[in-house]
Motif scaffolding. Structure first.
Motif, PDB file in Angstrom:
ATOM      1  N   LYS A  12       0.819  -1.210   0.000  1.00 27.21           N
ATOM      2  CA  LYS A  12       0.000   0.000   0.000  1.00 27.21           C
ATOM      3  C   LYS A  12       0.852   1.260   0.000  1.00 27.21           C
ATOM      4  O   LYS A  12       0.502   2.263  -0.632  1.00 27.21           O
ATOM      5  CB  LYS A  12      -0.931  -0.018   1.220  1.00 27.21           C
ATOM      6  CG  LYS A  12      -1.906   1.143   1.277  1.00 27.21           C
ATOM      7  CD  LYS A  12      -2.836   1.004   2.474  1.00 27.21           C
ATOM      8  CE  LYS A  12      -3.820   2.173   2.529  1.00 27.21           C
ATOM      9  NZ  LYS A  12      -4.731   2.047   3.701  1.00 27.21           N
ATOM     10  N   TRP A  13       1.979   1.210   0.688  1.00 30.50           N
ATOM     11  CA  TRP A  13       2.794   2.422   0.813  1.00 30.50           C
ATOM     12  C   TRP A  13       3.412   2.867  -0.508  1.00 30.50           C
ATOM     13  O   TRP A  13       3.848   4.009  -0.644  1.00 30.50           O
ATOM     14  CB  TRP A  13       3.884   2.235   1.868  1.00 30.50           C
ATOM     15  CG  TRP A  13       4.846   1.099   1.607  1.00 30.50           C
ATOM     16  CD1 TRP A  13       4.739  -0.181   2.039  1.00 30.50           C
ATOM     17  CD2 TRP A  13       6.061   1.154   0.852  1.00 30.50           C
ATOM     18  NE1 TRP A  13       5.793  -0.946   1.609  1.00 30.50           N
ATOM     19  CE2 TRP A  13       6.629  -0.140   0.884  1.00 30.50           C
ATOM     20  CE3 TRP A  13       6.718   2.162   0.163  1.00 30.50           C
ATOM     21  CZ2 TRP A  13       7.817  -0.451   0.234  1.00 30.50           C
ATOM     22  CZ3 TRP A  13       7.912   1.852  -0.480  1.00 30.50           C
ATOM     23  CH2 TRP A  13       8.449   0.561  -0.436  1.00 30.50           C
ATOM     24  N   LEU A  14       3.439   1.981  -1.507  1.00 31.38           N
ATOM     25  CA  LEU A  14       3.950   2.379  -2.811  1.00 31.38           C
ATOM     26  C   LEU A  14       3.001   3.330  -3.537  1.00 31.38           C
ATOM     27  O   LEU A  14       3.414   4.075  -4.420  1.00 31.38           O
ATOM     28  CB  LEU A  14       4.203   1.140  -3.679  1.00 31.38           C
ATOM     29  CG  LEU A  14       5.322   0.211  -3.220  1.00 31.38           C
ATOM     30  CD1 LEU A  14       5.348  -1.042  -4.076  1.00 31.38           C
ATOM     31  CD2 LEU A  14       6.664   0.927  -3.281  1.00 31.38           C
ATOM     32  N   GLY A  15       1.714   3.265  -3.192  1.00 33.92           N
ATOM     33  CA  GLY A  15       0.741   4.196  -3.757  1.00 33.92           C
ATOM     34  C   GLY A  15       0.365   3.942  -5.199  1.00 33.92           C
ATOM     35  O   GLY A  15      -0.037   4.873  -5.904  1.00 33.92           O
ATOM     36  N   VAL A  16       0.464   2.679  -5.666  1.00 34.80           N
ATOM     37  CA  VAL A  16       0.165   2.386  -7.072  1.00 34.80           C
ATOM     38  C   VAL A  16      -1.023   1.441  -7.243  1.00 34.80           C
ATOM     39  O   VAL A  16      -1.352   1.072  -8.370  1.00 34.80           O
ATOM     40  CB  VAL A  16       1.407   1.784  -7.783  1.00 34.80           C
ATOM     41  CG1 VAL A  16       2.552   2.774  -7.787  1.00 34.80           C
ATOM     42  CG2 VAL A  16       1.817   0.457  -7.157  1.00 34.80           C
ATOM     43  N   ASN A  17      -1.669   1.043  -6.148  1.00 32.86           N
ATOM     44  CA  ASN A  17      -2.779   0.089  -6.258  1.00 32.86           C
ATOM     45  C   ASN A  17      -4.001   0.677  -6.957  1.00 32.86           C
ATOM     46  O   ASN A  17      -4.826  -0.048  -7.508  1.00 32.86           O
ATOM     47  CB  ASN A  17      -3.182  -0.422  -4.876  1.00 32.86           C
ATOM     48  CG  ASN A  17      -2.168  -1.406  -4.327  1.00 32.86           C
ATOM     49  OD1 ASN A  17      -1.577  -2.177  -5.071  1.00 32.86           O
ATOM     50  ND2 ASN A  17      -1.949  -1.362  -3.020  1.00 32.86           N
ATOM     51  N   GLY A  18      -4.141   1.964  -6.951  1.00 31.18           N
ATOM     52  CA  GLY A  18      -5.283   2.662  -7.537  1.00 31.18           C
ATOM     53  C   GLY A  18      -5.468   3.976  -6.814  1.00 31.18           C
ATOM     54  O   GLY A  18      -4.783   4.266  -5.826  1.00 31.18           O
ATOM     55  N   ILE A  19      -6.381   4.785  -7.304  1.00 28.89           N
ATOM     56  CA  ILE A  19      -6.593   6.084  -6.674  1.00 28.89           C
ATOM     57  C   ILE A  19      -8.091   6.380  -6.570  1.00 28.89           C
ATOM     58  O   ILE A  19      -8.919   5.751  -7.227  1.00 28.89           O
ATOM     59  CB  ILE A  19      -5.909   7.227  -7.452  1.00 28.89           C
ATOM     60  CG1 ILE A  19      -6.492   7.338  -8.868  1.00 28.89           C
ATOM     61  CG2 ILE A  19      -4.413   7.041  -7.504  1.00 28.89           C
ATOM     62  CD1 ILE A  19      -6.041   8.602  -9.584  1.00 28.89           C
ATOM     63  N   ALA A  20      -8.403   7.347  -5.736  1.00 29.25           N
ATOM     64  CA  ALA A  20      -9.742   7.936  -5.674  1.00 29.25           C
ATOM     65  C   ALA A  20      -9.649   9.339  -6.248  1.00 29.25           C
ATOM     66  O   ALA A  20      -8.633  10.020  -6.098  1.00 29.25           O
ATOM     67  CB  ALA A  20     -10.251   7.973  -4.232  1.00 29.25           C
ATOM     68  N   VAL A  21     -10.700   9.755  -6.923  1.00 33.59           N
ATOM     69  CA  VAL A  21     -10.684  11.051  -7.611  1.00 33.59           C
ATOM     70  C   VAL A  21     -11.879  11.876  -7.161  1.00 33.59           C
ATOM     71  O   VAL A  21     -13.012  11.400  -7.151  1.00 33.59           O
ATOM     72  CB  VAL A  21     -10.735  10.872  -9.142  1.00 33.59           C
ATOM     73  CG1 VAL A  21     -10.735  12.228  -9.837  1.00 33.59           C
ATOM     74  CG2 VAL A  21      -9.569  10.029  -9.632  1.00 33.59           C
ATOM     75  N   GLU A  22     -11.608  13.109  -6.791  1.00 33.84           N
ATOM     76  CA  GLU A  22     -12.679  14.061  -6.488  1.00 33.84           C
ATOM     77  C   GLU A  22     -12.366  15.357  -7.214  1.00 33.84           C
ATOM     78  O   GLU A  22     -11.274  15.906  -7.074  1.00 33.84           O
ATOM     79  CB  GLU A  22     -12.801  14.295  -4.983  1.00 33.84           C
ATOM     80  CG  GLU A  22     -14.005  15.170  -4.626  1.00 33.84           C
ATOM     81  CD  GLU A  22     -14.318  15.165  -3.138  1.00 33.84           C
ATOM     82  OE1 GLU A  22     -15.151  15.991  -2.720  1.00 33.84           O
ATOM     83  OE2 GLU A  22     -13.736  14.345  -2.415  1.00 33.84           O
ATOM     84  N   GLU A  23     -13.318  15.833  -8.010  1.00 30.31           N
ATOM     85  CA  GLU A  23     -13.069  17.008  -8.838  1.00 30.31           C
ATOM     86  C   GLU A  23     -14.335  17.848  -8.958  1.00 30.31           C
ATOM     87  O   GLU A  23     -15.433  17.317  -9.115  1.00 30.31           O
ATOM     88  CB  GLU A  23     -12.605  16.570 -10.228  1.00 30.31           C
ATOM     89  CG  GLU A  23     -12.142  17.687 -11.119  1.00 30.31           C
ATOM     90  CD  GLU A  23     -10.831  18.306 -10.675  1.00 30.31           C
ATOM     91  OE1 GLU A  23     -10.536  19.437 -11.123  1.00 30.31           O
ATOM     92  OE2 GLU A  23     -10.099  17.662  -9.892  1.00 30.31           O
ATOM     93  N   GLU A  24     -14.164  19.154  -8.900  1.00 29.21           N
ATOM     94  CA  GLU A  24     -15.292  20.056  -9.103  1.00 29.21           C
ATOM     95  C   GLU A  24     -15.548  20.222 -10.598  1.00 29.21           C
ATOM     96  O   GLU A  24     -14.623  20.434 -11.378  1.00 29.21           O
ATOM     97  CB  GLU A  24     -15.009  21.411  -8.468  1.00 29.21           C
ATOM     98  CG  GLU A  24     -16.173  22.383  -8.564  1.00 29.21           C
ATOM     99  CD  GLU A  24     -15.889  23.695  -7.866  1.00 29.21           C
ATOM    100  OE1 GLU A  24     -16.708  24.630  -8.028  1.00 29.21           O
ATOM    101  OE2 GLU A  24     -14.869  23.790  -7.178  1.00 29.21           O
ATOM    102  N   ILE A  25     -16.806  20.131 -10.987  1.00 28.25           N
ATOM    103  CA  ILE A  25     -17.186  20.244 -12.391  1.00 28.25           C
ATOM    104  C   ILE A  25     -17.640  21.669 -12.651  1.00 28.25           C
ATOM    105  O   ILE A  25     -18.591  22.151 -12.020  1.00 28.25           O
ATOM    106  CB  ILE A  25     -18.307  19.244 -12.737  1.00 28.25           C
ATOM    107  CG1 ILE A  25     -17.833  17.823 -12.417  1.00 28.25           C
ATOM    108  CG2 ILE A  25     -18.701  19.353 -14.203  1.00 28.25           C
ATOM    109  CD1 ILE A  25     -18.922  16.779 -12.540  1.00 28.25           C
ATOM    110  N   PRO A  26     -16.993  22.387 -13.578  1.00 29.38           N
ATOM    111  CA  PRO A  26     -17.264  23.819 -13.771  1.00 29.38           C
ATOM    112  C   PRO A  26     -18.458  24.093 -14.683  1.00 29.38           C
ATOM    113  O   PRO A  26     -18.373  24.915 -15.605  1.00 29.38           O
ATOM    114  CB  PRO A  26     -15.968  24.319 -14.401  1.00 29.38           C
ATOM    115  CG  PRO A  26     -15.494  23.169 -15.213  1.00 29.38           C
ATOM    116  CD  PRO A  26     -15.872  21.938 -14.429  1.00 29.38           C
ATOM    117  N   GLY A  27     -19.573  23.457 -14.434  1.00 26.38           N
ATOM    118  CA  GLY A  27     -20.734  23.693 -15.284  1.00 26.38           C
ATOM    119  C   GLY A  27     -21.636  22.479 -15.352  1.00 26.38           C
ATOM    120  O   GLY A  27     -21.422  21.469 -14.671  1.00 26.38           O
TER     121      GLY A  27
END
Length: 358
Positions: free
Chosen positions: A17-32
């Motif tokens: 897990k500490w390598l940080g390559v297993n996958g990610i979570a994404v949170e982003e504001e949509i401008p419209g």
């Protein structure tokens, strides 16, 4: 409005897990809002038609970024293109999207159904105007029947404040060939993924990806090929350069499932580092459920060759120009596979401007 994706670009087999390559979570504001885009008028060559729901297998095609990304595009798509190839054509089909203040949000869903022994090339181009904050997500699914040949080229030249993800899924039958070329040179946050299933004998998958990280750009990629049929082949190649304080994760997986005897898979990733502040992570992976296969992977990460720089600079070329020449040479295999000369040249010009400001 916000976008939240909990599981994106998952590595097929988890590692530390500490390598940080297993996958990610994404949170982003949509401008419209996801307002409908004007329907693209495509120049379709003979042997290719537009037809939604042309085949029943689209839902079964898995993608490289995973279910969360796929479902997001399907639920929010504001334009779509569905192609059916029935004959052979060398003429590329081109769809260009320009994002800006009046149209800052795009979610495009595309499918390609290539019938037996057909041939088709589909080019998707994305760019933005000015410094507007724009948001782009894309989902493309390809189903290649026996002996079909499909080339998908996606060129992304969005601005420095853009968010972008590009998700692809492929299924191939006997003797089919699918090429996926990703030109990922823009956007502040960039994610891409592709999953190809080589289901029957002699099918082949080829991928060329190039990327450029500068400033504080973030890049996250996941490419996976599953060899299922006998005597299948895959080639996955990525080339990139990281500058300033950019960061990148590249996952490349070749998975030989039981029954895929006499199959061959090669993957390679080469990254040039131009700053001690960049962060580069690469996760090459070969999985073997079948003994009689050939799998190779290679990763090369390091600074630009000092002797190359010295040679070029001794010919009166500045250090900046020399670095630009080396990067362009590294990107050439992918750029040469863009079948539209005007688009290919615009990418080269865009790259030169990017390097001048780096």
């Amino acid at each position: 409005m916000n976008m939240t994706l909990n599981q994106v670009n998952l590595l097929p087999v988890r590692t530390w897990k500490w390598l940080g390559v297993n996958g990610i979570a994404v949170e982003e504001e949509i401008p419209g809002e996801f307002a409908a885009w004007e329907k693209k008028t495509l120049n379709l060559p003979q042997g290719v038609i537009e037809q939604a729901n042309a085949f029943d297998g689209a839902d079964a095609i898995e993608t490289g970024m995973g279910k969360d990304a796929e479902q997001f595009v399907l639920q929010n798509r504001n334009t779509e293109i569905h192609l059916v190839a029935e004959g052979k054509t060398e003429e590329p089909i081109v769809a260009e999207y320009v994002l800006g203040a009046s149209s800052p949000v795009l979610a495009d869903y595309n499918t390609i159904y290539a019938k037996e022994d057909s041939r088709v090339t589909f080019v998707l181009s994305y760019r933005s105007q000015g410094s507007e904050n724009v948001f782009h997500t894309s989902l493309t699914k390809i189903y290649a029947e026996r002996g079909a040949h499909v080339r998908l080229v996606q060129v992304q030249l969005l601005g420095d404040s853009a968010f972008h993800f590009d998700d692809v899924g492929v299924i191939e039958k006997e003797g089919a060939l699918v090429e996926v070329i990703h030109i990922e040179l823009g956007a502040q946050k960039l994610l891409s993924g592709c999953k190809a299933r080589l289901e029957e004998r002699h099918s082949r998958f080829e991928n060329e990806t190039i990327y450029l990280g500068d400033k504080s750009r973030s890049i996250d990629m996941n490419y996976l090929v599953q060899h299922i049929g006998k005597e299948t082949e895959s080639e996955i190649h990525a080339n990139g350069a990281l500058l300033d304080e950019s960061k990148k994760i590249y996952r490349g997986t070749i998975d030989f499932l039981r029954g895929a005897s006499y199959s061959v898979g090669h993957e390679s990733e080469y990254t040039l580092l131009f700053s001690p502040k960049v962060r580069n992570r690469t996760a090459p992976l070969i999985l073997c459920g079948e003994e009689n296969v050939e799998g190779q992977h290679a990763a090369s990460i390091g600074k630009i060759d000092a002797s190359k720089l010295f040679y070029l600079m001794s010919r009166g070329i500045s250090e900046q120009q020399a670095k630009q020449i080396v990067i362009e040479a590294q990107f050439t295999p992918a750029l040469e596979r863009i079948p539209v000369e005007a688009l290919r040249e615009s990418v080269r010009e865009w790259l030169k401007e990017r390097m001048k400001n780096a």
